[in-house]
Design a protein around this motif. Structure first.
Motif, short mmCIF file in Angstrom:
data_model
loop_
_atom_site.label_atom_id
_atom_site.label_comp_id
_atom_site.label_asym_id
_atom_site.label_seq_id
_atom_site.Cartn_x
_atom_site.Cartn_y
_atom_site.Cartn_z
N VAL B 32 9.91 9.05 8.48
CA VAL B 32 8.92 9.02 7.41
C VAL B 32 9.27 10.14 6.43
O VAL B 32 9.01 11.31 6.69
CB VAL B 32 7.49 9.21 7.95
CG1 VAL B 32 6.48 9.22 6.80
CG2 VAL B 32 7.14 8.10 8.94
N ALA B 33 9.87 9.78 5.30
CA ALA B 33 10.24 10.79 4.31
C ALA B 33 9.01 11.27 3.55
O ALA B 33 8.93 12.41 3.13
CB ALA B 33 11.28 10.22 3.34
N LEU B 34 8.03 10.38 3.41
CA LEU B 34 6.80 10.71 2.69
C LEU B 34 5.70 9.79 3.21
O LEU B 34 5.84 8.58 3.18
CB LEU B 34 6.99 10.50 1.18
CG LEU B 34 5.86 10.91 0.25
CD1 LEU B 34 5.62 12.41 0.30
CD2 LEU B 34 6.19 10.49 -1.18
N GLY B 35 4.61 10.38 3.73
CA GLY B 35 3.54 9.58 4.31
C GLY B 35 2.39 9.40 3.34
O GLY B 35 2.59 9.32 2.13
N LEU B 96 0.38 0.24 7.69
CA LEU B 96 -0.50 0.52 6.55
C LEU B 96 -1.83 -0.14 6.85
O LEU B 96 -1.88 -1.24 7.41
CB LEU B 96 0.08 -0.04 5.25
CG LEU B 96 1.45 0.55 4.85
CD1 LEU B 96 2.56 -0.43 5.20
CD2 LEU B 96 1.49 0.90 3.39
N LEU B 97 -2.91 0.54 6.50
CA LEU B 97 -4.24 0.09 6.88
C LEU B 97 -5.11 -0.08 5.63
O LEU B 97 -5.20 0.84 4.82
CB LEU B 97 -4.87 1.14 7.81
CG LEU B 97 -6.35 1.00 8.13
CD1 LEU B 97 -6.62 -0.29 8.90
CD2 LEU B 97 -6.83 2.21 8.93
N ALA B 98 -5.74 -1.23 5.50
CA ALA B 98 -6.69 -1.46 4.41
C ALA B 98 -8.05 -1.72 5.05
O ALA B 98 -8.28 -2.76 5.63
CB ALA B 98 -6.26 -2.66 3.57
N LEU B 99 -8.91 -0.74 4.93
CA LEU B 99 -10.21 -0.79 5.61
C LEU B 99 -11.29 -1.00 4.57
O LEU B 99 -11.44 -0.21 3.65
CB LEU B 99 -10.40 0.53 6.35
CG LEU B 99 -11.55 0.68 7.32
CD1 LEU B 99 -11.54 -0.41 8.38
CD2 LEU B 99 -11.48 2.06 7.99
N THR B 100 -12.04 -2.10 4.71
CA THR B 100 -13.13 -2.38 3.79
C THR B 100 -14.45 -2.21 4.54
O THR B 100 -14.66 -2.86 5.57
CB THR B 100 -13.00 -3.81 3.22
OG1 THR B 100 -11.71 -3.95 2.63
CG2 THR B 100 -14.05 -4.08 2.17
N LEU B 101 -15.30 -1.33 4.03
CA LEU B 101 -16.54 -0.98 4.73
C LEU B 101 -17.73 -1.14 3.80
O LEU B 101 -17.65 -0.79 2.63
CB LEU B 101 -16.50 0.48 5.18
CG LEU B 101 -15.46 0.88 6.21
CD1 LEU B 101 -15.48 2.38 6.42
CD2 LEU B 101 -15.75 0.17 7.53
N PRO B 102 -18.85 -1.65 4.32
CA PRO B 102 -20.03 -1.83 3.47
C PRO B 102 -20.58 -0.50 2.96
O PRO B 102 -21.14 -0.43 1.87
CB PRO B 102 -21.06 -2.50 4.39
CG PRO B 102 -20.31 -2.93 5.60
CD PRO B 102 -19.07 -2.11 5.70
N VAL B 125 3.76 4.68 16.71
CA VAL B 125 3.69 4.13 15.35
C VAL B 125 3.00 5.13 14.42
O VAL B 125 2.01 5.73 14.79
CB VAL B 125 2.91 2.80 15.37
CG1 VAL B 125 2.60 2.32 13.98
CG2 VAL B 125 3.68 1.75 16.16
N ALA B 126 3.52 5.30 13.22
CA ALA B 126 2.92 6.22 12.25
C ALA B 126 2.13 5.46 11.19
O ALA B 126 2.61 4.45 10.66
CB ALA B 126 4.00 7.05 11.58
N LEU B 127 0.92 5.95 10.87
CA LEU B 127 0.15 5.40 9.76
C LEU B 127 0.69 6.04 8.48
O LEU B 127 0.61 7.25 8.30
CB LEU B 127 -1.33 5.75 9.93
CG LEU B 127 -2.27 5.24 8.83
CD1 LEU B 127 -2.40 3.73 8.86
CD2 LEU B 127 -3.64 5.88 8.95
N VAL B 128 1.25 5.22 7.60
CA VAL B 128 1.91 5.78 6.42
C VAL B 128 1.24 5.39 5.11
O VAL B 128 1.63 5.86 4.04
CB VAL B 128 3.40 5.37 6.36
CG1 VAL B 128 4.16 5.95 7.55
CG2 VAL B 128 3.56 3.86 6.29
N GLY B 129 0.23 4.53 5.19
CA GLY B 129 -0.46 4.14 3.97
C GLY B 129 -1.85 3.68 4.31
O GLY B 129 -2.07 3.07 5.36
N GLY B 130 -2.78 3.99 3.43
CA GLY B 130 -4.15 3.58 3.73
C GLY B 130 -4.91 3.35 2.46
O GLY B 130 -4.63 3.95 1.43
#
Lengths: 333, 333
Positions: B32-35, B96-102, B125-130
């Motif tokens: 991961v060069a840039l997270g 990469l995670l796209a979380l939609t919350l009310p 596993v690394a989370l690299v985008g959200g």
């Protein structure tokens, strides 16, 4: 509560929409070893390249008005993600689409895909993964691109003395939204231009590529120029003075918002422009001017990076001004 | 209608949730060069590897009951995506995670991230985008992995005469859902096991890796064994006979559903198992048995690939049976 179904049961039996239209979007890129139709896509990354990955979701009623035309939505959902790649100086290659729809509506999907596909074709991007689900209207896109290792543009890197630039004419998209919502009025042609700037933003891919090696930092303007510039300044541990008189204004914006203070507010605080804001040393000024000419894109020097942290705004008369909720206010230096 | 805001304005001002908790999930992977924190992530792909990319969205009330515990949801949203990588024989690397919350609910987000993070840590596993947005509860995940070029498992490739296998004990997750919805009853321990199989599926990553070079085709069982096997058969232009008596049944499933016909229906048509269904030549039988032993995972031969298209089911008495909506029915051969 709707009946719970195993994951992707509905994707297949009710939807399978992307399957039906994927031939329109599965461009034959030689770097796609395997596209839609298996559990995952197989993609070839060229030597000495880094992968650039970003994801963004648009939710109905939050990121776009519920009445937004499907074709415009398809375009925009891809555009906001390609814009993130542009800000990194990356070359876009592949996208994955997660489309959530309240009901099967092939007309909607076809129109959506027309918009999505038109922008994808323009940038040679292949749709390599798709997931259609039932639920409240939302569009999630993951965009993947490549950049020569070590040469990506970043938010960090702005140096004291750098010039501060913005592409295009910020504020147009915010004016477009105000027009749609009836908060502003404009002649038909100006309205058309401003609404198109909101609904069909042009990700500045070619600009991002051209800025590699020339810009010291870069960000795309999605939240408004002042907010996004703020990210660059904090990331670089620097400050800036922005010259309001230098802010490039479109004629359409001037027609829609004749009040200067309100117009400046749209330009600084309005979002959804998807222009690039970047910094570069004075030595890059001539190359940047050539890039502007080649791309037929306005690139305007709007300020200077300084050691003193924070963002300072200077008006036409050279006096400091402060951005406030209701516009901007002069205040003593 | 909620007020329309420029894309990601709300992500920052109201949410920025992932930012606040990302330190828990940004594992230090050297590739991961840039997270998280810039417009996009920068990732390094090793030489002679292909990138494997998949995306899946879970919508509340469609893919999981609205009352699902946040921690279980975090686990499962990642699991269903890692399962797609497993089915390709890929090594998972980044998500990469796209979380939609009310609404902003830090307690929910922390619990969600605990579940998501536990599974991410298990597989390195690394989370690299959200991207966190406001809207009806939904979770979109894009999982990225790598595989040696040319060695990914695919749906296509099943050959006449191949053995047909399934991992684990299919039907458990469907029974877990039936228990939650009150359509089945089971002793507490069996219930716990089956609900865990629904809520905490184990993506068969190690199995997928081990099957490279041994299996001729592979798919993950998300829609039910019969439906997913159907994809493999159609993709390969072949058919199969499946031996119902060979179907591996968990003790918990037998306790929850004593009726054999109904149980078989759960095993064939129930979804959400996230086991792997794969084909392999007889020469791979011994290596596959060793894999099962090493991974302490049941790998069962359940049938044979045949030239005649379609899926044929054979009961314990050797008679053909047919899968119907209400269970399965015998019919004349």
């Amino acid at each position: 509560m709707p009946q719970i179904e195993p994951k992707s049961r509905r994707d297949i039996s009710e939807f399978g929409l992307i399957d039906r239209i994927r031939h329109r979007l599965q461009r034959s890129r030689r770097d796609v070893a395997l596209g839609i139709g298996d559990d995952a896509a197989l993609l070839r990354i060229p030597l000495r390249r880094e992968l650039v990955a970003t994801t963004d979701t648009l939710v109905a009623g939050v990121h776009f008005p519920r009445g937004t035309e499907a074709e415009a939505l398809g375009w925009k959902a891809l555009a906001v993600n390609l814009s993130d790649l542009a800000a990194m100086g990356a070359e876009p290659r592949w996208v994955l689409l997660a489309l959530t729809l309240p009901k099967v509506d092939m007309r909607f999907v076809r129109a959506f895909m027309r918009g999505f596909g038109a922008l994808a074709a323009r940038h040679g991007v292949a749709l390599v993964g798709g997931d259609t689900t039932r639920g409240p209207l939302a569009v999630g896109v993951t965009a993947l691109g490549v950049v020569p290792a070590g040469s990506a543009l970043r938010r960090t890197g702005a140096r004291v003395g750098d010039d501060l630039y913005v592409s295009g004419t910020p504020g147009d998209a915010a004016a477009g939204l105000a027009l749609i919502e009836g908060r502003l009025r404009a002649p038909a042609r100006a309205r058309r231009i401003l609404v198109a700037r909101l609904e069909r933003p042009q990700p500045r891919i070619a600009l991002g590529l051209a800025l590699r090696g020339a810009a010291t930092s870069c960000i795309d303007v999605s939240d408004g120029l002042a907010a996004d510039l703020g990210h660059v300044l904090r990331a670089g541990g620097v400050g800036a003075t922005l010259d309001l008189a230098a802010l490039p204004r479109s004629e359409a914006l001037a027609l829609a918002q004749p009040d200067e203070a309100q117009r400046t507010k749209l330009q600084l605080a309005g979002g959804d422009d998807y222009e690039l804001c970047f910094t570069a040393p004075a030595s890059s000024a001539a190359p940047i001017a050539r890039v502007a000419k080649r791309l037929k894109l306005r690139l305007t020097r709007i300020g200077t990076i300084e050691r003193r942290r924070g963002l300072r705004l200077v008006g036409a008369d050279g006096a400091s001004v402060r951005l406030a909720r209701t516009g901007y206010e002069h205040f003593a230096r």
